[in-house]
Enzyme design. Structure first.
Site, PDB file in Angstrom:
ATOM      1  N   ASP A 242       0.856  -1.186   0.000  1.00  0.00           N
ATOM      2  CA  ASP A 242       0.000   0.000   0.000  1.00  0.00           C
ATOM      3  C   ASP A 242       0.893   1.237   0.000  1.00  0.00           C
ATOM      4  O   ASP A 242       1.620   1.492   0.968  1.00  0.00           O
ATOM      5  CB  ASP A 242      -0.891  -0.031   1.250  1.00  0.00           C
ATOM      6  N   HIS A 243       0.824   2.024  -1.070  1.00  0.00           N
ATOM      7  CA  HIS A 243       1.712   3.176  -1.204  1.00  0.00           C
ATOM      8  C   HIS A 243       1.358   4.293  -0.209  1.00  0.00           C
ATOM      9  O   HIS A 243       2.139   5.232  -0.027  1.00  0.00           O
ATOM     10  CB  HIS A 243       1.663   3.712  -2.633  1.00  0.00           C
ATOM     11  N   ARG A 244       0.190   4.215   0.404  1.00  0.00           N
ATOM     12  CA  ARG A 244      -0.150   5.181   1.449  1.00  0.00           C
ATOM     13  C   ARG A 244       0.618   4.890   2.731  1.00  0.00           C
ATOM     14  O   ARG A 244       0.824   5.771   3.565  1.00  0.00           O
ATOM     15  CB  ARG A 244      -1.656   5.139   1.742  1.00  0.00           C
TER      16      ARG A 244
END
Length: 444
Positions: free
Chosen positions: A414-416
């Site tokens: 998850d790039h968040r």
């Protein structure tokens, strides 16, 4: 007077189930807690026990039917129950003292009794099949337990507290669903049901029949669930994938050397057990990959336990059972548990507890071939590791070209939650451990 039994709450977030088998007949007299039906929900196949002892007056469902929580499953008549179990007074919520929730899953309307002295229920206690099983194992009478779950439902923690063995269980995360290897008792026509809609509304499909003959096949409950969860994950999570390769020449040699010794001890080490151990220890160094994002609160929920999901391919679809506390288990114990768990899944005997609480998932498609894959994250986890087939390649080592066995890895996250550099470091930690298998044997 007939008493209706409805589909109870089978766990957080579960709203429906597919009937797999009806285990009783109309007119049959059953005992309390005797299996009534087998249902599949959230990829788990479970048996729903009878909340009372008595005569089955009418069965309202059939194999292959999808039912909602609260829908009537079976009606009981006034026939006497077999000797042994306690008789149940009623499933009518208006005749069950509070704070109990009736076996029909509806809350009583009378005032609640004091929490410090819960009355002994005369009707069935509201609890999931897994909680009922735990109560039987711990010899706890559910009628005397004050349920603290939603609507007064008795939870596992309530049972453990009543047994004097209260323990704080790790938070459960919705898992990818589970199968049943057993065929339904009677064939029933499948009914097509639309998938739950997430995000953008898709445009209408063209009329494919204008170009040739077509066939419409309803999705199974399991395939619908997988499709909905994958759509949810791909819609909500910005996926990014980091690719790497591990030199597992020494690891493969170690596995081959220990084959005979392992068989003598009833266990054979496999690549998957080493992968799980390497991931678990690496998560200790990179805990933000062992987490879930709470966007509403603006917080990252970091789990201080390592429960790894392992994707298992079955005839009915992909199942992800969970092995708990992988970081604290020696490799031999981990391999034994992995083998037993995979066998239960393929035989359709996995329980809901086998499929919940995962913090990170590993999917190994190496046995099926391929040079790599980009897996979709198992929401609400933050990352997943994909593993392809290892291949022998020419590698330069110390100025010489030598054959080495290289294992393709793909870390999707998850790039968040993490940046590309974080993913590269985490993948490198996994690679480093796979390339030093002796350290994994020692749990380093």
């Amino acid at each position: 007077m007939a008493r209706d039994f409805v589909l109870p709450d089978l766990g957080e977030g579960l709203t429906e189930a597919e009937i797999r088998q009806v285990l009783v007949r109309e007119g049959e007299v059953v005992r309390e807690d005797a299996p009534l039906l087998e249902v599949e929900t959230d990829k788990a196949t479970v048996e729903i026990p009878s909340p009372v002892g008595g005569r089955v007056e009418k069965i309202h469902v059939h194999p292959g039917q999808t039912v909602k929580v609260g829908q009537v499953l079976v009606s009981f008549g006034d026939g006497a129950a077999p000797p042994g179990p306690r008789p149940a007074a009623t499933l009518d919520p208006t005749r069950t003292p509070a704070p109990a929730v009736t076996g029909a899953g509806r809350a009583a309307q009378t005032p609640a009794a004091p929490a410090e002295a819960p009355p002994r229920r005369e009707g069935p206690a509201p609890a999931t099949p897994a909680t009922r099983r735990l109560a039987r194992e711990l010899r706890v009478d559910l009628r005397a337990v004050n349920g603290r779950g939603p609507g007064g439902r008795v939870t596992d923690d309530d049972v453990r507290a009543a047994a004097g063995t209260a323990a704080t269980a790790p938070p459960s995360a919705p898992s990818a669903t589970s199968p049943s290897g057993r065929a339904p008792a009677a064939a029933s026509p499948a009914v097509a049901k639309p998938l739950a809609r997430v995000g953008v509304e898709p445009p209408p499909l063209p009329k494919f029949e204008q170009w040739g003959p077509i066939e419409r096949r309803p999705l199974s409950h399991l395939r619908r669930t997988i499709a909905e969860r994958m759509t949810l994950s791909a819609t909500l999570i910005p996926h990014v994938t980091h690719f790497d390769r591990a030199d597992i020449t020494d690891l493969d040699a170690l596995i081959q050397r220990t084959l005979e010794a392992g068989k003598a001890r009833g266990v054979t080490l496999t690549l998957t057990s080493f992968l799980l151990k390497a991931v678990a220890l690496s998560l200790g160094e990179h805990p933000h990959f062992n987490a879930s994002l709470d966007p509403a609160a603006g917080e990252l929920i970091v789990k201080r336990y390592v429960h790894l999901g392992v994707a298992v391919a079955t005839e009915r679809g992909l199942i992800v059972p969970v092995i708990r506390d992988v970081d604290n288990k020696p490799l031999l114990e981990l391999q034994r548990e992995l083998g037993a768990l995979a066998q239960r899944v393929r035989e359709g005997k996995a329980t809901l507890e086998d499929l919940r609480g995962g913090t990170f998932t590993v999917t190994n498609i190496g046995a099926l071939g391929g040079t790599g894959a980009i897996p979709i994250i198992n929401y609400p986890e933050a990352a997943i590791l994909g593993v392809a087939r290892g291949r022998e390649e020419a590698v330069v080592r110390d100025g010489a070209i030598v054959p080495r066995l290289l294992l393709p890895l793909s870390l999707t996250f998850d790039h968040r939650v993490a940046d590309g550099a974080d993913g590269a470091r985490f993948a490198s930690a996994i690679v480093r451990r796979l390339e030093h298998p002796d350290e994994l044997l020692l749990g380093m």
